[in-house]
Design a protein around this motif. Structure first.
Motif, mmCIF file in Angstrom:
data_model
loop_
_atom_site.group_PDB
_atom_site.id
_atom_site.type_symbol
_atom_site.label_atom_id
_atom_site.label_comp_id
_atom_site.label_asym_id
_atom_site.label_seq_id
_atom_site.Cartn_x
_atom_site.Cartn_y
_atom_site.Cartn_z
ATOM 1 N N ARG A 111 -84.883 45.001 -25.177
ATOM 2 C CA ARG A 111 -83.469 44.667 -25.137
ATOM 3 C C ARG A 111 -82.680 45.680 -25.960
ATOM 4 O O ARG A 111 -83.217 46.384 -26.803
ATOM 5 C CB ARG A 111 -83.245 43.254 -25.712
ATOM 6 N N GLY A 112 -81.385 45.737 -25.715
ATOM 7 C CA GLY A 112 -80.498 46.549 -26.535
ATOM 8 C C GLY A 112 -80.648 48.042 -26.347
ATOM 9 O O GLY A 112 -80.289 48.813 -27.234
ATOM 10 N N THR A 113 -81.147 48.480 -25.190
ATOM 11 C CA THR A 113 -81.335 49.911 -24.941
ATOM 12 C C THR A 113 -80.210 50.457 -24.066
ATOM 13 O O THR A 113 -79.419 49.703 -23.484
ATOM 14 C CB THR A 113 -82.680 50.189 -24.254
ATOM 15 N N LEU A 114 -80.186 51.778 -23.952
ATOM 16 C CA LEU A 114 -79.199 52.413 -23.071
ATOM 17 C C LEU A 114 -79.386 51.955 -21.627
ATOM 18 O O LEU A 114 -78.411 51.728 -20.903
ATOM 19 C CB LEU A 114 -79.321 53.936 -23.164
ATOM 20 N N GLY A 127 -83.945 50.262 -9.668
ATOM 21 C CA GLY A 127 -84.835 50.896 -8.713
ATOM 22 C C GLY A 127 -84.724 52.400 -8.661
ATOM 23 O O GLY A 127 -85.579 53.069 -8.099
ATOM 24 N N ILE A 128 -83.680 52.961 -9.247
ATOM 25 C CA ILE A 128 -83.510 54.407 -9.221
ATOM 26 C C ILE A 128 -84.471 55.041 -10.213
ATOM 27 O O ILE A 128 -84.402 54.801 -11.407
ATOM 28 C CB ILE A 128 -82.062 54.822 -9.571
ATOM 29 N N GLY A 129 -85.390 55.837 -9.718
ATOM 30 C CA GLY A 129 -86.217 56.671 -10.594
ATOM 31 C C GLY A 129 -87.387 55.993 -11.261
ATOM 32 O O GLY A 129 -88.019 56.574 -12.114
ATOM 33 N N GLY A 130 -87.726 54.766 -10.903
ATOM 34 C CA GLY A 130 -88.932 54.190 -11.470
ATOM 35 C C GLY A 130 -88.687 52.921 -12.244
ATOM 36 O O GLY A 130 -87.565 52.449 -12.383
ATOM 37 N N GLU A 131 -89.774 52.385 -12.762
ATOM 38 C CA GLU A 131 -89.754 51.028 -13.279
ATOM 39 C C GLU A 131 -88.959 50.866 -14.569
ATOM 40 O O GLU A 131 -88.245 49.895 -14.756
ATOM 41 C CB GLU A 131 -91.202 50.561 -13.528
ATOM 42 N N LYS A 132 -89.145 51.814 -15.497
ATOM 43 C CA LYS A 132 -88.595 51.592 -16.840
ATOM 44 C C LYS A 132 -87.363 52.437 -17.143
ATOM 45 O O LYS A 132 -86.680 52.174 -18.104
ATOM 46 C CB LYS A 132 -89.663 51.916 -17.897
ATOM 47 N N ARG A 133 -87.103 53.457 -16.344
ATOM 48 C CA ARG A 133 -86.036 54.386 -16.692
ATOM 49 C C ARG A 133 -85.075 54.579 -15.527
ATOM 50 O O ARG A 133 -84.929 55.686 -15.028
ATOM 51 C CB ARG A 133 -86.629 55.742 -17.078
ATOM 52 N N PRO A 134 -84.441 53.542 -15.052
ATOM 53 C CA PRO A 134 -83.589 53.700 -13.877
ATOM 54 C C PRO A 134 -82.496 54.729 -14.099
ATOM 55 O O PRO A 134 -81.608 54.551 -14.923
ATOM 56 C CB PRO A 134 -83.015 52.296 -13.656
ATOM 57 N N ILE A 136 -82.471 57.641 -15.500
ATOM 58 C CA ILE A 136 -82.483 58.501 -16.685
ATOM 59 C C ILE A 136 -83.003 59.889 -16.307
ATOM 60 O O ILE A 136 -84.127 60.042 -15.833
ATOM 61 C CB ILE A 136 -83.349 57.901 -17.809
ATOM 62 N N VAL A 137 -82.176 60.914 -16.514
ATOM 63 C CA VAL A 137 -82.515 62.285 -16.120
ATOM 64 C C VAL A 137 -83.317 62.986 -17.209
ATOM 65 O O VAL A 137 -84.272 63.708 -16.931
ATOM 66 C CB VAL A 137 -81.221 63.080 -15.802
ATOM 67 N N HIS A 138 -82.925 62.811 -18.453
ATOM 68 C CA HIS A 138 -83.602 63.451 -19.581
ATOM 69 C C HIS A 138 -83.477 62.510 -20.774
ATOM 70 O O HIS A 138 -82.788 61.497 -20.712
ATOM 71 C CB HIS A 138 -82.984 64.816 -19.900
ATOM 72 N N ARG A 139 -84.162 62.849 -21.876
ATOM 73 C CA ARG A 139 -84.242 61.911 -22.992
ATOM 74 C C ARG A 139 -83.495 62.427 -24.218
ATOM 75 O O ARG A 139 -83.324 63.621 -24.398
ATOM 76 C CB ARG A 139 -85.700 61.678 -23.375
ATOM 77 N N ASN A 153 -78.259 57.585 -7.965
ATOM 78 C CA ASN A 153 -79.070 57.410 -6.756
ATOM 79 C C ASN A 153 -80.256 58.367 -6.821
ATOM 80 O O ASN A 153 -80.290 59.283 -7.651
ATOM 81 C CB ASN A 153 -78.230 57.645 -5.481
ATOM 82 N N ASP A 154 -81.233 58.138 -5.955
ATOM 83 C CA ASP A 154 -82.468 58.927 -6.010
ATOM 84 C C ASP A 154 -82.229 60.402 -5.720
ATOM 85 O O ASP A 154 -82.853 61.275 -6.322
ATOM 86 C CB ASP A 154 -83.499 58.370 -5.027
ATOM 87 N N PHE A 155 -81.333 60.702 -4.782
ATOM 88 C CA PHE A 155 -81.061 62.105 -4.477
ATOM 89 C C PHE A 155 -80.534 62.827 -5.710
ATOM 90 O O PHE A 155 -80.990 63.918 -6.062
ATOM 91 C CB PHE A 155 -80.046 62.234 -3.326
ATOM 92 N N SER A 156 -79.572 62.206 -6.383
ATOM 93 C CA SER A 156 -78.998 62.819 -7.584
ATOM 94 C C SER A 156 -80.052 62.960 -8.682
ATOM 95 O O SER A 156 -80.111 63.968 -9.389
ATOM 96 C CB SER A 156 -77.815 61.986 -8.095
ATOM 97 N N LEU A 157 -80.902 61.937 -8.822
ATOM 98 C CA LEU A 157 -81.941 61.986 -9.851
ATOM 99 C C LEU A 157 -82.881 63.164 -9.617
ATOM 100 O O LEU A 157 -83.165 63.939 -10.533
ATOM 101 C CB LEU A 157 -82.730 60.675 -9.871
ATOM 102 N N ASN A 158 -83.361 63.307 -8.389
ATOM 103 C CA ASN A 158 -84.287 64.407 -8.084
ATOM 104 C C ASN A 158 -83.614 65.754 -8.265
ATOM 105 O O ASN A 158 -84.214 66.709 -8.784
ATOM 106 C CB ASN A 158 -84.819 64.261 -6.657
ATOM 107 N N HIS A 159 -82.348 65.851 -7.859
ATOM 108 C CA HIS A 159 -81.607 67.113 -7.970
ATOM 109 C C HIS A 159 -81.415 67.484 -9.443
ATOM 110 O O HIS A 159 -81.643 68.629 -9.851
ATOM 111 C CB HIS A 159 -80.258 66.962 -7.276
ATOM 112 N N LEU A 160 -80.998 66.513 -10.245
ATOM 113 C CA LEU A 160 -80.730 66.784 -11.659
ATOM 114 C C LEU A 160 -82.012 67.073 -12.431
ATOM 115 O O LEU A 160 -82.049 67.975 -13.275
ATOM 116 C CB LEU A 160 -79.984 65.598 -12.282
#
Length: 315
Positions: A111-114, A127-134, A136-139, A153-160
């Protein structure tokens, strides 16, 4: 152990990279998920932990993969946590992350995360990008502040993520370090891997022992006596990269609880004085350049004011 699976595999066929072989052998796991398992020390080759995804495995090698239980998105609760939005459209969100905000949920910290905040702000993100990091492009580390990108969206995630991997996205940081580097600028090119003893920390680790290439470019912005305001540009994006590299050249980040001596500077800092100041990338749909500049947090500004005042008094 409860909550995790173990896969034991005997390698067949021609030699190939560890991550590629596992991706073909374990089709239910994405390549990025497999690489993260390797990075986290969850893969053993012939009884030895291996953290190098590029290791060549050959006929007869015995692999053991420990797969921790994955946080299911249905369990992630959207939370109305205020977001400091630097840029937003239908494909991309860039926020200015405060200190103390963990980016994604982890066991014991669900709880309490970004991610919880983003799910409340963007209800369709699940659902975007996987189970735990919807999305999230970088950390960014928990106490590192500043600009972080989220794909809608998935297209943007893969592109970024492709831009991050191709090193075309520009990530610039500001940080205050102990000491005064003699040069005005330089490059730190030292591989980084899991600390051999403390698995929660990272360290400079030779490539042959599982370290991964890590390159940080730095430039002095302001000399403040026994402290220095530095500008960093990442060429790679390893965990704790700037913090480990600064400690390795004997100029650790001020306030870093893991990699500095903990010397007090007389300012109440929430963590390390490191800020993701500017993020520049190509918009995944329009192709136009998007630049987001995150204002310095109050604690960082106060630290600079105190150090400047001391320098004036001493002068």
């Amino acid at each position: 152990m409860d909550g995790e699976d173990r896969e034991v595999i005997e390698v067949e066929g021609q030699s190939q990279r560890l991550d590629r072989y596992l991706a073909e052998t374990l089709p239910d796991l994405s390549r990025s998920r497999i690489q993260k398992l390797i990075e986290d020390g969850q893969v053993e080759v012939n009884g030895q932990v291996c953290t190098s995804k590029k290791l060549l495995v050959s006929q007869g090698d015995r692999l053991q993969v420990t797969i921790p239980e994955v946080q299911i998105l249905d369990r992630l609760i959207p939370e109305d946590i205020p977001l400091d939005i630097l840029y937003e459209d239908s494909d991309l969100l860039i926020v200015n992350k405060p200190a103390g905000l963990v980016v994604h949920p982890a066991p014991g910290h669900e709880r309490g995360t970004l991610v919880n905040a983003i799910l409340a702000h963007c209800p369709d993100l699940a659902g975007i990008g996987g189970e735990k990091r919807p999305g999230i492009v970088h950390r960014l580390d928990k106490d590192t502040t500043g600009a972080i990108a989220i794909a809608k969206n998935d297209f943007s995630l893969n592109h970024l993520q492709g831009q991050i991997q191709a090193k075309t996205a520009r990530r610039e940081y500001l940080g205050v370090v102990y000491g005064a580097p003699t040069a005005a600028s330089g490059t730190i090119d030292r591989p980084i891997g899991r600390h051999p003893v403390d698995r929660k920390k990272m360290a400079v680790v030779p490539i042959e022992r599982g370290g991964r290439s890590a390159v940080t470019h730095w430039q002095v912005r302001e000399r403040l006596g026994n402290y220095t305001l530095m500008h960093f540009q990442l060429e790679t994006g390893r965990t704790h990269q700037i913090r480990v590299h600064c400690a390795a050249i004997k100029h650790p980040i001020v306030g870093d609880p893991e990699y500095s001596s903990g010397r007090s500077v007389g300012v109440n800092l929430p963590g390390q004085a490191l800020h993701a100041w500017r993020l520049q990338l190509q918009h995944p749909i329009s192709g136009e350049t998007v630049e987001a500049i995150a204002p310095l947090p109050a604690s960082f500004t106060t630290l600079l004011q105190v150090l400047r005042r001391r320098l004036t008094t001493l002068g």
